[in-house]
Design a protein around this motif. Structure first.
Motif, PDB file in Angstrom:
ATOM      1  N   GLY A 150       0.798  -1.215   0.000  1.00  0.00           N
ATOM      2  CA  GLY A 150       0.000   0.000   0.000  1.00  0.00           C
ATOM      3  C   GLY A 150       0.833   1.268   0.000  1.00  0.00           C
ATOM      4  N   PRO A 151       0.192   2.416  -0.253  1.00  0.00           N
ATOM      5  CA  PRO A 151       0.904   3.684  -0.377  1.00  0.00           C
ATOM      6  C   PRO A 151       1.340   4.238   0.978  1.00  0.00           C
ATOM      7  N   ALA A 152       2.414   4.980   0.969  1.00  0.00           N
ATOM      8  CA  ALA A 152       2.903   5.662   2.163  1.00  0.00           C
ATOM      9  C   ALA A 152       3.896   6.726   1.713  1.00  0.00           C
ATOM     10  N   ILE A 153       4.110   7.707   2.599  1.00  0.00           N
ATOM     11  CA  ILE A 153       5.116   8.742   2.351  1.00  0.00           C
ATOM     12  C   ILE A 153       6.199   8.609   3.410  1.00  0.00           C
ATOM     13  N   VAL A 154       7.441   8.672   2.971  1.00  0.00           N
ATOM     14  CA  VAL A 154       8.580   8.714   3.880  1.00  0.00           C
ATOM     15  C   VAL A 154       9.114  10.141   3.876  1.00  0.00           C
ATOM     16  N   VAL A 155       9.258  10.754   5.058  1.00  0.00           N
ATOM     17  CA  VAL A 155       9.881  12.080   5.160  1.00  0.00           C
ATOM     18  C   VAL A 155      11.186  11.926   5.918  1.00  0.00           C
ATOM     19  N   CYS A 156      12.212  12.653   5.464  1.00  0.00           N
ATOM     20  CA  CYS A 156      13.561  12.421   6.004  1.00  0.00           C
ATOM     21  C   CYS A 156      14.365  13.714   5.981  1.00  0.00           C
ATOM     22  N   ASN A 157      15.280  13.867   6.946  1.00  0.00           N
ATOM     23  CA  ASN A 157      16.227  14.985   6.895  1.00  0.00           C
ATOM     24  C   ASN A 157      17.189  14.783   5.735  1.00  0.00           C
ATOM     25  N   HIS A 158      17.680  15.883   5.175  1.00  0.00           N
ATOM     26  CA  HIS A 158      18.502  15.825   3.956  1.00  0.00           C
ATOM     27  C   HIS A 158      19.913  16.301   4.293  1.00  0.00           C
ATOM     28  N   VAL A 159      20.863  15.342   4.382  1.00  0.00           N
ATOM     29  CA  VAL A 159      22.210  15.640   4.858  1.00  0.00           C
ATOM     30  C   VAL A 159      23.239  15.619   3.737  1.00  0.00           C
ATOM     31  N   SER A 160      23.056  14.748   2.729  1.00  0.00           N
ATOM     32  CA  SER A 160      24.090  14.591   1.706  1.00  0.00           C
ATOM     33  C   SER A 160      23.464  14.168   0.383  1.00  0.00           C
ATOM     34  N   TYR A 161      24.309  14.170  -0.653  1.00  0.00           N
ATOM     35  CA  TYR A 161      23.864  13.727  -1.975  1.00  0.00           C
ATOM     36  C   TYR A 161      23.599  12.226  -2.017  1.00  0.00           C
ATOM     37  N   MET A 162      24.100  11.504  -1.045  1.00  0.00           N
ATOM     38  CA  MET A 162      23.927  10.055  -1.011  1.00  0.00           C
ATOM     39  C   MET A 162      22.668   9.629  -0.253  1.00  0.00           C
ATOM     40  N   ASP A 163      21.915  10.577   0.264  1.00  0.00           N
ATOM     41  CA  ASP A 163      20.738  10.217   1.075  1.00  0.00           C
ATOM     42  C   ASP A 163      19.777   9.270   0.358  1.00  0.00           C
ATOM     43  N   PRO A 164      19.403   9.518  -0.913  1.00  0.00           N
ATOM     44  CA  PRO A 164      18.484   8.582  -1.578  1.00  0.00           C
ATOM     45  C   PRO A 164      19.049   7.164  -1.675  1.00  0.00           C
ATOM     46  N   ILE A 165      20.364   7.047  -1.941  1.00  0.00           N
ATOM     47  CA  ILE A 165      20.969   5.723  -2.046  1.00  0.00           C
ATOM     48  C   ILE A 165      20.960   5.021  -0.695  1.00  0.00           C
ATOM     49  N   VAL A 166      21.262   5.763   0.373  1.00  0.00           N
ATOM     50  CA  VAL A 166      21.250   5.191   1.716  1.00  0.00           C
ATOM     51  C   VAL A 166      19.852   4.706   2.069  1.00  0.00           C
ATOM     52  N   LEU A 167      18.841   5.495   1.716  1.00  0.00           N
ATOM     53  CA  LEU A 167      17.458   5.090   2.001  1.00  0.00           C
ATOM     54  C   LEU A 167      17.052   3.885   1.160  1.00  0.00           C
ATOM     55  N   LEU A 168      17.493   3.852  -0.091  1.00  0.00           N
ATOM     56  CA  LEU A 168      17.213   2.683  -0.931  1.00  0.00           C
ATOM     57  C   LEU A 168      17.807   1.417  -0.321  1.00  0.00           C
ATOM     58  N   ALA A 169      18.992   1.562   0.278  1.00  0.00           N
ATOM     59  CA  ALA A 169      19.637   0.411   0.890  1.00  0.00           C
ATOM     60  C   ALA A 169      18.931  -0.032   2.164  1.00  0.00           C
ATOM     61  N   SER A 170      18.172   0.856   2.773  1.00  0.00           N
ATOM     62  CA  SER A 170      17.535   0.559   4.057  1.00  0.00           C
ATOM     63  C   SER A 170      16.113   0.045   3.905  1.00  0.00           C
TER      64      SER A 170
END
Length: 627
Positions: free
Chosen positions: A455-475
């Protein structure tokens, strides 16, 4: 299960008798096939005028042809009936076939043995959908990687033992195959006894009306498989592996004889190396994926398959001048260890490639149709393997050597891999995420259970670096669509990655109102489709490491599409090479590699409670003092 070792399953009744049943079935297949191939290859047997090389490819095609012809019926039976009962009856069929095979071996009736080979393919066709549909009914989601890894490793351990037993029983008494026939019957009987301990497993569709028209039902179950694009592409990926693997391994007896100038024991050593490699690769999947389905291992596996197939060509491109008759002589000859290593690593990377794909199919397919989807997988596998046999015959018939065939397969593998990853960028993005978390950072997610499975959901996150999306993808193992500031989206190299991830660029109303409204429309469409969307509500990467004010755009999204919002905090990324810790700019020189990066996932916030200020406070609290 996620915190426990996969081998724990071997002590549980829900898995152990099933594992032993399928293990002994694979063992018998390989005792029979290896005994037959060695007899044909090294004793100069001609069947219907075909030599050993032609017979090896014909035998491979005969064994897999039933998967193409009868998988549709097998899938229906596995969905309609209780699975432990089906396993017992299939094992009784195996006993019957092994008795016939024993008589044929004793009498030297090779035509009859080819017929038995075809019927063994029929028996394996019946067992395949039962085997792979049994696992998700008995194992939890976080046990699927471990369970599939054990099944794959067990299968290849069975292959090793089958090679040894098949080769040894032929070598001990090449003039009489009574020992080989007796071994086949004994293993079949033990397998039946093991199947009697498999626990009852509820039929998923007992009201199903069996359609006996194999042709029309084949198209129907392929249609089930195509309902989800990711599942169907995973099936195509598995089928390609069987194409590649069968084309490689079918050539090994002739490769040994013609190129390595060796005998039966060298063939057995090569096949054992391949089997050990697949077993090791499969078992390592659970550790490398953190007990979860890690699609990033699939591109990693495909790269290894091409690299080591190419290296196998260079290890021995032409026929060896000196013959070898023992494994010791073979190993002492220059270049032989390289050949063995290449074959072993081909198997290991094959394990990395195939295990996550099987787990993906089991997890994402509709349970009611799972056996039929597995059957569709077997049909397509069989088609690819038949084509592999035909291609091998055609390439070798055109004058190519066996090492040159390995090069052809490596290049084809690279082309197919690129094509599949273009069609489904999730594989490529997960691979990049896997590389990042295993080479640059040590990502440590917590609270994964707060991400909804469906089902749908939104993830909100602090933005620290250019690698943040990759780190989140890994998690987060579910695919996510990232909303990001359009200027970051346009960075030269990262633009390609973000496009592949189907990221959504956004601007402020002052900068580009049309782009902003278009972004909100795309976010709403992704949520309507049941996907997860990740938003960085600060609007950009922090220049001081602190969490900035959350902008109210998240409230507009929730007003249009009320879905749960999951707060996430990234820790320890400030000061890394990809942050703006150098006076508000990205650092010129690498720093802080291999640092531990906690990813703290909080409990979902229901739509009615969502405000930008509340989400900002939650993310600040989750992050704490660790920038």
């Amino acid at each position: 299960m996620s915190d426990q070792n996969q081998f724990r399953l071997l002590g549980q009744r829900r898995f152990a008798p099933f594992f032993l049943t399928q293990f002994l079935g694979a063992l018998n297949d390989n005792i029979f096939r290896n005994g037959l191939v060695i007899l044909v290859t090294f004793q100069g047997v001609l069947v219907a005028g075909m030599n050993h090389s032609e017979l090896a490819n014909v035998a491979g095609a005969l064994f897999i042809l039933p998967f193409f012809l009868f998988s549709a019926t097998a899938g229906q039976l596995a969905d309609k009936y209780e699975k432990s009962m089906l396993m017992r009856r299939i094992k009784l069929l195996e006993i019957t076939l092994m008795i016939i095979a024993a008589i044929a071996f004793a009498s030297g009736s090779y035509v009859a043995l080819l017929l038995v080979l075809f019927l063994m393919g029929c028996q394996s066709t019946l067992f395949g959908p039962v085997k792979y549909a049994y696992l998700p009914q008995q194992l939890a989601s976080d046990e699927l990687i471990g369970g599939n890894a054990l099944v794959e490793a067990g299968t290849y351990i069975a292959i090793i033992l089958g090679l040894i037993v098949g080769g040894a029983t032929v070598a001990l008494n090449p003039d009489s195959q009574v020992l080989l026939g007796g071994s086949l019957v004994a293993v079949a009987v033990i397998g039946y006894l093991a199947s009697r301990r498999v626990p009852t497993t509820t039929a998923v569709d007992p009201g199903l009306s069996i359609k006996w028209n194999a042709w029309s039902e084949t198209w129907r179950i392929v249609g089930y498989a195509r309902e989800r694009r990711d599942v169907f592409l995973a099936i195509l990926g598995i089928s390609w592996f069987w194409f590649f693997g069968s084309a490689m391994t079918l050539q090994l007896p002739a490769y040994t004889l013609v190129i390595l100038n060796g005998n039966e024991s060298i063939t057995t050593a090569l096949l054992v190396s391949f089997a050990i490699g697949v077993g090791l690769g499969s078992l390592l999947c659970e550790r490398m994926s953190g007990h979860r389905i890690e699609l990033g291992l699939v591109p990693f596996g495909s790269i290894g398959l091409s690299l080591f197939a190419i290296d196998l060509y260079f290890a021995q491109p032409i026929a060896a001048l000196t013959s070898v008759t023992s494994i010791g002589e073979f190993i002492s000859r220059p270049g032989s260890l390289r050949v063995l290593a290449d074959v072993l690593l081909l198997g290991a990377f094959g394990g990395f490639y195939s295990v996550p794909l099987y787990a993906l199919i089991q997890q994402r397919s509709e349970r009611k149709h799972l056996s039929r989807i597995i059957a569709a997988n077997n049909i397509i596998n069989a088609l690819f393997m038949v084509i592999a046999s035909l291609l091998s015959i055609a390439v070798l018939g055109a004058g190519f050597s066996i090492p040159e065939l390995f090069i052809v397969l490596a290049l084809l593998n690279a082309a197919v891999a690129i094509y599949i990853y273009t069609l489904l960028p999730e594989f490529l993005m997960r691979f990049l995420a896997w590389i990042v978390v295993n080479t640059i950072y040590r990502v440590r997610p917590s609270g994964i259970e707060n991400i909804p499975d469906k089902g749908p959901a939104i993830v909100v996150c602090n933005h620290v670096s250019y690698m943040d999306p990759i780190v989140l993808l890994a998690s987060v193992r579910r695919p996510m669509r990232f909303v990001m500031y359009y200027k970051i989206f346009q960075l030269p190299f990262l633009r390609f990655l973000f496009q592949q991830a189907r990221a959504i660029p956004i601007a402020s109303a002052r900068e580009d109102e049309h782009l902003m409204n278009e972004a909100f429309e795309k976010v709403d469409a992704e949520l309507a489709a049941g996907n997860i969307v990740c938003i960085f509500p600060e609007g950009g990467i922090t220049n001081d490491g602190e969490v900035q004010r959350f902008r109210p755009g998240i409230e507009r999204v929730i007003a249009n599409r009320p879905v749960p919002v999951v707060p996430v905090a990234l820790q320890n990324l400030w000061g890394s090479w990809f942050s703006r810790s150098s006076g508000g700019k990205i650092r010129k020189f690498p720093r802080r590699f291999f640092v531990k990066v906690p990813v703290v996932i909080g409990e979902p916030v229901m739509p009615g409670d969502v405000t930008a200020a509340k989400l900002e406070l939650l993310v600040r609290t989750l992050r704490g003092d660790r920038r």
